[in-house]
Design an enzyme around this catalytic site. Sequence first.
Site, mmCIF file in Angstrom:
data_model
loop_
_atom_site.group_PDB
_atom_site.id
_atom_site.type_symbol
_atom_site.label_atom_id
_atom_site.label_comp_id
_atom_site.label_asym_id
_atom_site.label_seq_id
_atom_site.Cartn_x
_atom_site.Cartn_y
_atom_site.Cartn_z
ATOM 1 N N ASP A 1 0.843 -1.195 0.000
ATOM 2 C CA ASP A 1 0.000 0.000 0.000
ATOM 3 C C ASP A 1 0.884 1.254 0.000
ATOM 4 O O ASP A 1 2.061 1.195 0.371
ATOM 5 C CB ASP A 1 -0.873 -0.042 1.266
ATOM 6 C CG ASP A 1 -1.829 1.130 1.382
ATOM 7 O OD1 ASP A 1 -2.289 1.641 0.348
ATOM 8 O OD2 ASP A 1 -2.122 1.526 2.522
ATOM 9 N N ASP B 1 -0.507 4.851 1.083
ATOM 10 C CA ASP B 1 -0.888 5.748 2.183
ATOM 11 C C ASP B 1 -0.785 5.050 3.532
ATOM 12 O O ASP B 1 -1.430 4.034 3.765
ATOM 13 C CB ASP B 1 -2.319 6.255 1.989
ATOM 14 C CG ASP B 1 -2.504 6.969 0.665
ATOM 15 O OD1 ASP B 1 -1.514 7.502 0.149
ATOM 16 O OD2 ASP B 1 -3.640 6.980 0.147
ATOM 17 N N ASP C 1 -2.194 -0.804 5.980
ATOM 18 C CA ASP C 1 -2.519 -0.296 7.310
ATOM 19 C C ASP C 1 -4.010 -0.375 7.616
ATOM 20 O O ASP C 1 -4.435 0.014 8.693
ATOM 21 C CB ASP C 1 -2.015 1.148 7.484
ATOM 22 C CG ASP C 1 -2.659 2.118 6.517
ATOM 23 O OD1 ASP C 1 -2.737 1.791 5.314
ATOM 24 O OD2 ASP C 1 -3.075 3.199 6.943
#
Length: 172
Positions: A8, A10, A130
């Site tokens: 990922d 962000d 996250d």
Amino acid sequence: MKKRLIVDIDGVLADIYGQFRKFELEDFGHNQDLSKITGKLEEEAFVNGEIYMATQGFFRHASVIKGSVEAIEKLNQRHDLFIVSAATKFPNSMAEKQEWLLEHFPFITWEQIVFCGTKEIIKGDIMIDDHFKNLDKFYGQTILFSQPHNLNRIENGHSRVTNWKEIIELLS
């Protein structure tokens, strides 16, 4: 055989919390204490979060999370690595994220960058993210990168890490 590694952007490569706090400082003259927003999703923690994410430059000028460049370069040599972002909700973010990746991760090719609406369609062996919403639906090894919004939740079978050094150790 190389494993397919999904990473990922962000909150894993890019310091999005730093961006939210920077924008709030400009708008309101203060930074929120991260301990007071622990457990809250970004949209809950930052009143203007969605507005900020739709603002030109929000994604383009995010700081790089410490250790990510060196780790990704190393992992890119050992795995079939793809950078995946659910970016289509904020259309301007796609160009900004691609420019950001080219600047900070110049060894990542355009063929390794995937922008989508949902990560449910993504297949691989390992995912680093996250957000539980992405990891919970992934059919492979999952690594949860600690961020304030996920700190009060139980890992639910995901391996939790707090930095890129731990990821390198886990995947070595």
